[in-house]
Design a protein around this motif. Structure first.
Motif, PDB file in Angstrom:
ATOM      1  N   ILE A   1      48.558  27.915  33.708  1.00  0.00           N
ATOM      2  CA  ILE A   1      49.777  28.717  33.845  1.00  0.00           C
ATOM      3  C   ILE A   1      49.356  30.113  34.270  1.00  0.00           C
ATOM      4  N   ALA A   2      49.935  30.592  35.349  1.00  0.00           N
ATOM      5  CA  ALA A   2      49.558  31.934  35.823  1.00  0.00           C
ATOM      6  C   ALA A   2      50.807  32.715  36.198  1.00  0.00           C
ATOM      7  N   HIS A   3      50.694  34.038  36.138  1.00  0.00           N
ATOM      8  CA  HIS A   3      51.794  34.852  36.672  1.00  0.00           C
ATOM      9  C   HIS A   3      51.283  35.660  37.862  1.00  0.00           C
ATOM     10  N   THR A   4      52.205  36.335  38.559  1.00  0.00           N
ATOM     11  CA  THR A   4      51.853  37.016  39.817  1.00  0.00           C
ATOM     12  C   THR A   4      52.088  38.522  39.742  1.00  0.00           C
TER      13      THR A   4
ATOM     14  N   GLU B   1      48.341  34.378  27.401  1.00  0.00           N
ATOM     15  CA  GLU B   1      47.218  33.983  26.542  1.00  0.00           C
ATOM     16  C   GLU B   1      47.664  33.516  25.164  1.00  0.00           C
ATOM     17  N   THR B   2      48.747  34.104  24.666  1.00  0.00           N
ATOM     18  CA  THR B   2      49.228  33.751  23.323  1.00  0.00           C
ATOM     19  C   THR B   2      49.851  32.355  23.313  1.00  0.00           C
ATOM     20  N   ARG B   3      50.168  31.815  24.484  1.00  0.00           N
ATOM     21  CA  ARG B   3      50.870  30.525  24.550  1.00  0.00           C
ATOM     22  C   ARG B   3      50.054  29.392  25.177  1.00  0.00           C
ATOM     23  N   PHE B   4      49.178  29.759  26.142  1.00  0.00           N
ATOM     24  CA  PHE B   4      48.500  28.725  26.933  1.00  0.00           C
ATOM     25  C   PHE B   4      46.980  28.922  26.895  1.00  0.00           C
ATOM     26  N   THR B   5      46.239  27.832  26.808  1.00  0.00           N
ATOM     27  CA  THR B   5      44.775  27.915  26.799  1.00  0.00           C
ATOM     28  C   THR B   5      44.239  28.281  28.179  1.00  0.00           C
ATOM     29  N   HIS B   6      44.753  27.589  29.218  1.00  0.00           N
ATOM     30  CA  HIS B   6      44.284  27.799  30.589  1.00  0.00           C
ATOM     31  C   HIS B   6      45.289  28.706  31.302  1.00  0.00           C
TER      32      HIS B   6
ATOM     33  N   ILE C   1      42.594  38.023  41.205  1.00  0.00           N
ATOM     34  CA  ILE C   1      42.599  36.875  40.307  1.00  0.00           C
ATOM     35  C   ILE C   1      42.040  37.263  38.947  1.00  0.00           C
ATOM     36  N   GLU C   2      42.668  36.753  37.905  1.00  0.00           N
ATOM     37  CA  GLU C   2      42.106  36.857  36.556  1.00  0.00           C
ATOM     38  C   GLU C   2      42.376  35.507  35.895  1.00  0.00           C
ATOM     39  N   GLY C   3      41.480  35.023  35.051  1.00  0.00           N
ATOM     40  CA  GLY C   3      41.743  33.717  34.433  1.00  0.00           C
ATOM     41  C   GLY C   3      40.898  33.444  33.207  1.00  0.00           C
TER      42      GLY C   3
ATOM     43  N   VAL D   1      39.990  37.571  48.650  1.00  0.00           N
ATOM     44  CA  VAL D   1      40.232  37.236  47.249  1.00  0.00           C
ATOM     45  C   VAL D   1      39.226  38.004  46.380  1.00  0.00           C
ATOM     46  N   TYR D   2      39.735  38.649  45.335  1.00  0.00           N
ATOM     47  CA  TYR D   2      38.896  39.441  44.437  1.00  0.00           C
ATOM     48  C   TYR D   2      39.206  39.060  42.993  1.00  0.00           C
ATOM     49  N   VAL D   3      38.231  39.275  42.104  1.00  0.00           N
ATOM     50  CA  VAL D   3      38.503  39.169  40.671  1.00  0.00           C
ATOM     51  C   VAL D   3      38.840  40.564  40.156  1.00  0.00           C
TER      52      VAL D   3
END
Lengths: 255, 255
Positions: free
Chosen positions: B88-91, B101-106, B131-133, B152-154
């Motif tokens: 699960i990611a947001h933009t 992070e409080t809801r999903f592991t990945h 990107i962050e993950g 693409v950057y971290v």
């Protein structure tokens, strides 16, 4: 034409380059030798630091100096010229024709609306020139501008001042927003060049839609959570924080 | 990849377009049908207004909604999903990873730093993605971003917030300076398009020199005569007048 340019700043140097480039006979005067470096590197461009050494038979004398020095230079030029049929013009956006009208019969303004940095070459044919003139000067200045640019307009002193203030927002303040962005990024060790695709798209949009239609970002969405956080993040930059608040408020006002 | 995009605003619609364009299997959810118009016109893009109708086996769920709705949508997604191995990611530029992070592991963030207007096509390959993950999400989101863009950057949550605030200055506030310019010109019946050569040059300069080096205009020359006159001319626009004063002051401070 035979031209004299008084001044050797960014605007004067680029005008000398443009006019020499299309074959005019140009002499540039500047108070000190140092400012004439770029001009002296041009082919077929004369220069002098003595106002009384300027040719007396030029078609146009173009005063391109700091706005607050214009009055003094115009007075000094009248002193050395000894003729009243020459065309005297200035290049300033925000100075009325009046400053020359009191001294010269044939006077005018040739305002190139562009951002000039000495070291950055320019495509002169794209620059909009705004012309104003009295006593036959308008026609001559129009021809002079048209010899380098395809975008020549007539604009009176009031219209020119409006153009100038609009250009301060569209160019000088835009560039300063980039400078603030650069400073914020540098404090996080991020190079400003990562912003270039975003900047290119911002400008591509304004070519095809009105800026008021193309507005994006937290302010136009009235996303106060984000705006409040950004304002908090700018707490150690009080002026940038105030700029953030005012521009955001005004984006909302423009909706 | 199999992707679900939650939201159908400017960013969501362009991401759907980009991802469908390179062959991903995309389903877009939006609260109401109206917002899905553009998405529905895309080839091979599915859509729904029911969160519980979203595919349960997607590789990535991308939440691209207003920042202040993000929390509620994340919670609702967790309710319908019934699995913990999805990414699960947001933009959002200014929202920390914490909200997911409080809801999903990945979980992660895929932040495209660009100005998106629904009707203006974009070259997605030039857009910088940050990107962050967590929990393997970074690698997958990197691959997803790389499938459309060469940049693409971290970036962690703090760096991303810095990028976002810098982009508000370099894009949103820049565009608003254009909007102010447009309004000032319209009152003198001058079309905004006369500004375009100046704007193009302003942007051409920033590609080759630092904006702090390229600054021009009355403020950097400390020409107070002109600045005072411009401030007087803006007397019927108190906010623009204040913006003029603050930006000019800051240009001088940056010298």
């Amino acid at each position: 034409m035979k031209l004299c340019i008084l001044g050797a700043g960014n605007v004067a140097t680029h005008l000398a380059t443009a006019f020499v480039g299309v074959g005019h006979d140009v002499t540039v005067w500047n108070r000190n030798e140092a400012g004439l470096d770029m001009v002296n590197s041009l082919h077929n461009c004369h220069s002098t630091t003595r106002l009384d050494f300027l040719p007396k038979d030029a078609d146009v004398y173009l005063i391109s100096v700091r706005d607050d020095a214009l009055n003094d230079i115009a007075e000094a030029l009248r002193g050395v010229l000894g003729r009243t049929d020459a065309i005297i013009a200035h290049t300033a956006g925000s100075v009325a024709l009046h400053v020359l009208e009191t001294r010269f019969t044939h006077c005018g303004v040739l305002y190139p609306m562009q951002t000039f940095s000495k070291t950055k070459p320019l495509d002169y044919s794209a620059i909009p020139f705004f012309i104003e003139g009295k006593g036959g000067a308008e026609r001559v200045l129009w021809r002079l501008a048209e010899s380098v640019s395809a975008n020549v307009y007539v604009a009176d002193s009031h219209q020119r001042k409006t153009l100038h203030i609009a250009s301060v927002f569209a160019c000088n303040f835009v560039n300063h927003c980039f400078a603030i962005s650069e400073r914020i990024l540098s404090e996080a060790n991020v190079p400003f060049r990562v912003m270039l695709p975003l900047i290119q798209e911002t400008i591509a949009k304004v070519q095809i839609m009105s800026p008021s239609q193309g507005q994006t970002g937290p302010a136009v969405r009235e996303d106060h959570t984000i705006m409040d956080e950004h304002i908090r993040m700018l707490c150690d930059k009080p002026i940038e924080q105030e700029i953030y608040k005012l521009l955001s408020q005004n984006i909302i006002n423009y909706k």
